[in-house]
Design an enzyme around this catalytic site. Structure first.
Site, PDB file in Angstrom:
ATOM      1  N   GLN A  25       9.645   4.044   9.572  1.00 50.10           N
ATOM      2  CA  GLN A  25       9.079   2.705   9.773  1.00 50.10           C
ATOM      3  C   GLN A  25      10.035   1.625   9.270  1.00 50.10           C
ATOM      4  O   GLN A  25      10.268   0.615   9.942  1.00 50.10           O
ATOM      5  CB  GLN A  25       7.737   2.596   9.028  1.00 50.10           C
ATOM      6  CG  GLN A  25       6.639   3.495   9.576  1.00 50.10           C
ATOM      7  CD  GLN A  25       5.500   3.702   8.582  1.00 50.10           C
ATOM      8  OE1 GLN A  25       5.581   3.270   7.430  1.00 50.10           O
ATOM      9  NE2 GLN A  25       4.450   4.384   9.015  1.00 50.10           N
ATOM     10  N   ASP A  80      -7.261   7.754   0.693  1.00 52.72           N
ATOM     11  CA  ASP A  80      -7.199   8.114   2.108  1.00 52.72           C
ATOM     12  C   ASP A  80      -6.846   9.581   2.329  1.00 52.72           C
ATOM     13  O   ASP A  80      -7.337  10.207   3.274  1.00 52.72           O
ATOM     14  CB  ASP A  80      -6.248   7.192   2.881  1.00 52.72           C
ATOM     15  CG  ASP A  80      -4.891   7.017   2.223  1.00 52.72           C
ATOM     16  OD1 ASP A  80      -4.548   7.781   1.305  1.00 52.72           O
ATOM     17  OD2 ASP A  80      -4.159   6.092   2.644  1.00 52.72           O
ATOM     18  N   GLY A 100      -4.449  -1.509   8.835  1.00 51.47           N
ATOM     19  CA  GLY A 100      -5.827  -1.076   8.632  1.00 51.47           C
ATOM     20  C   GLY A 100      -6.568  -1.023   9.940  1.00 51.47           C
ATOM     21  O   GLY A 100      -6.095  -1.508  10.983  1.00 51.47           O
ATOM     22  N   ASN A 116       3.435  14.590  -3.573  1.00 51.17           N
ATOM     23  CA  ASN A 116       3.795  13.429  -2.763  1.00 51.17           C
ATOM     24  C   ASN A 116       5.225  13.592  -2.272  1.00 51.17           C
ATOM     25  O   ASN A 116       6.132  13.889  -3.069  1.00 51.17           O
ATOM     26  CB  ASN A 116       3.717  12.144  -3.595  1.00 51.17           C
ATOM     27  CG  ASN A 116       2.334  11.565  -3.630  1.00 51.17           C
ATOM     28  OD1 ASN A 116       1.367  12.293  -3.812  1.00 51.17           O
ATOM     29  ND2 ASN A 116       2.223  10.265  -3.474  1.00 51.17           N
TER      30      ASN A 116
END
Length: 480
Positions: free
Chosen positions: A308, A241, A16, A300
């Protein structure tokens, strides 16, 4: 004009940030300043993957303290996070347990039970969402079996809970509500008939608000804790987001597509109305709410999570991998390597992603560089394929693809997408979500242009001039 300052709390699945957006001229283009970054991640607790929301809220308050210290004139705060996850509160608005993550496997076990009450075809006709086993409605079907269900008075999406902790006002922001599967895609309001069929009580969901609505001033406790001015307001933004990221697409033409490329990739178009055809459902496209009542018609796609998680896993195997070096090595590899389905459900859960990629590719003993190249080739292929499908299903022409978010800094990913799609790709801005968050606040308080088109045209001009936005051509060159 006197500089005006707006604060963005932007939290993703892996981290964040609290950022300041300073508007210094009548064009309304904010300059972003990173005030604080903090890590985020899931923890396994009580047999589930959970978010440490209590710690996240403390990180937010610490970030707002830093924001008040560096920018004491901040006048508004907006919050966005990832979608679908929620918290349960009791009748005194106390958190009953740390929220379970969408990557937990509980939702998948409820799909058949939900479809026995409402068929997949009926669901799509109501909510317009692609099938994802972690959509909120599937999670809630699992939640009804938990010991907390009878104690829960409120079901609160995560950005709305943070906004409540800051303002004392509990509402549900509409763009994020649209990801739950409980919103009517045509009317944009909670679907009472659907909730009755699923046995979900309407009274546990807070009323809807739209991006740009002022929720209220920060509480006295928050002002005392952070040092922010007591009159600072909390403003609803695109709290999903991706909704905020799409606001910051630097589009100079209405004929654009976008990819919000981060832990997940969300690729699609912005439309005025949903596409609810059988063909759209079969192609697994979703119709989510956007700012100003727009529809984010998208799919999506598995995202940079693959990279990652691979970078996290390799050291556990004793393999030292430097991210920048392995990306350079991947770029030097020839094209034509293996491609995998990045949407395969085997890639959702954390763990040994490199081994899963090797198995899916049918190529044993892939090096880290070969694995990274496979990830990027596979993502680019999925981006190009998804945009082409979306354009066909929505009967739209696409002249350019905008890749925003963390993936926009990956030149190889952007160039591969341009080559496969056969049209230009722009990369940037990287911090599109925070930028879109701040732009919605600035517009709501009279410091930015009035329409999305005006804001985007200004972003295109300033971004290209400053080199924040780069254009990749299908022939493998960069536009200058």
């Amino acid at each position: 004009m006197e500089p005006r300052v707006f604060g963005a709390v932007d939290i993703g699945a892996s981290g964040g940030r609290v950022m300041a957006g300073v508007v210094e001229d009548a064009n309304g283009t904010p300059t972003l300043h990173t005030v604080r970054r903090f890590a985020n991640g899931m923890v396994r607790r009580d047999g589930h993957l959970r978010w440490d929301l209590t710690r996240l809220i403390e990180e937010v308050l610490t970030g707002l303290t830093d924001l008040a210290r560096e920018f004491p004139q901040v006048e508004s705060i907006g919050i966005d996070t990832w979608a679908v996850d929620y918290a349960l509160l009791d009748s005194d608005l106390r958190l009953l347990a740390e929220p379970i993550s969408y990557r937990d496997e509980r939702g998948a076990s409820e799909v058949s039970g939900v479809h026995s009450r409402v068929t997949a075809e009926e669901l799509y006709d109501i909510n317009g969402l692609q099938h994802l086993p972690f959509t909120t409605l599937f999670q809630l079907a699992a939640e009804k079996r938990s010991s907390l269900w009878d104690k829960a008075a409120h079901i609160v999406l995560l950005p709305d809970l943070i906004a409540y902790r800051l303002s004392g006002v509990l509402r549900t922001e509409a763009t994020n509500a649209s990801t739950t599967g409980l919103l009517d895609a045509r009317t944009g309001v909670w679907s009472e008939p659907l909730m009755r069929r699923l046995g979900l009580p309407m009274g546990r969901l807070a009323p809807l608000v739209s991006p740009g609505d002022t929720l209220g001033q920060i509480t006295r406790d928050v002002a005392a804790r952070t040092g922010m001015r007591p009159g600072t307001v909390v403003t609803a933004v695109g709290s999903h987001d991706t909704a905020s990221a799409v606001v910051a697409v630097p589009a100079a033409t209405p004929h654009f597509a976008y990819v919000s490329s981060g832990t997940w990739s969300l690729a699609g178009l912005e439309l005025d109305k949903p596409v609810l055809t059988p063909e759209s459902r079969a192609a697994n496209f979703t119709n989510e709410g956007g700012v100003d009542g727009r529809i984010r018609y998208l799919r999506n796609i598995g995202g940079l999570w693959l990279l990652q998680e691979s970078l996290r896993t390799w050291p556990e195997r004793g393999v030292t991998v430097d991210q920048e070096s392995v990306l350079r090595q991947a770029e030097e590899l020839p094209s034509g390597g293996p491609v995998v389905d990045v949407d395969d459900e085997s890639f959702i859960a954390p763990g040994d992603i490199p081994s899963r990629i090797t198995q899916a590719a049918g190529t044993p003993d892939m090096s880290p560089a070969e694995t990274v190249r496979c990830i990027l080739d596979s993502l680019a292929a999925a981006y190009a394929r998804t945009i082409n499908q979306a354009a066909r299903l929505a009967e739209r022409t696409v002249e350019v693809i905008h890749i925003v978010g963390g993936g926009s800094r990956n030149a190889l990913l952007c160039q591969l997408t341009a080559h496969l799609a056969g049209i230009p790709v722009t990369g940037g801005p990287i911090e599109a979500t925070a930028l879109g968050n701040i732009l919605v606040q600035a517009r709501a308080h009279g410091a930015a242009p009035g329409s999305l088109e005006e804001m985007r045209a200004q972003l295109s001009r300033t971004g290209l001039a400053a080199g924040v936005v780069k254009v990749y051509l299908p022939d493998g060159t960069l536009s200058t």
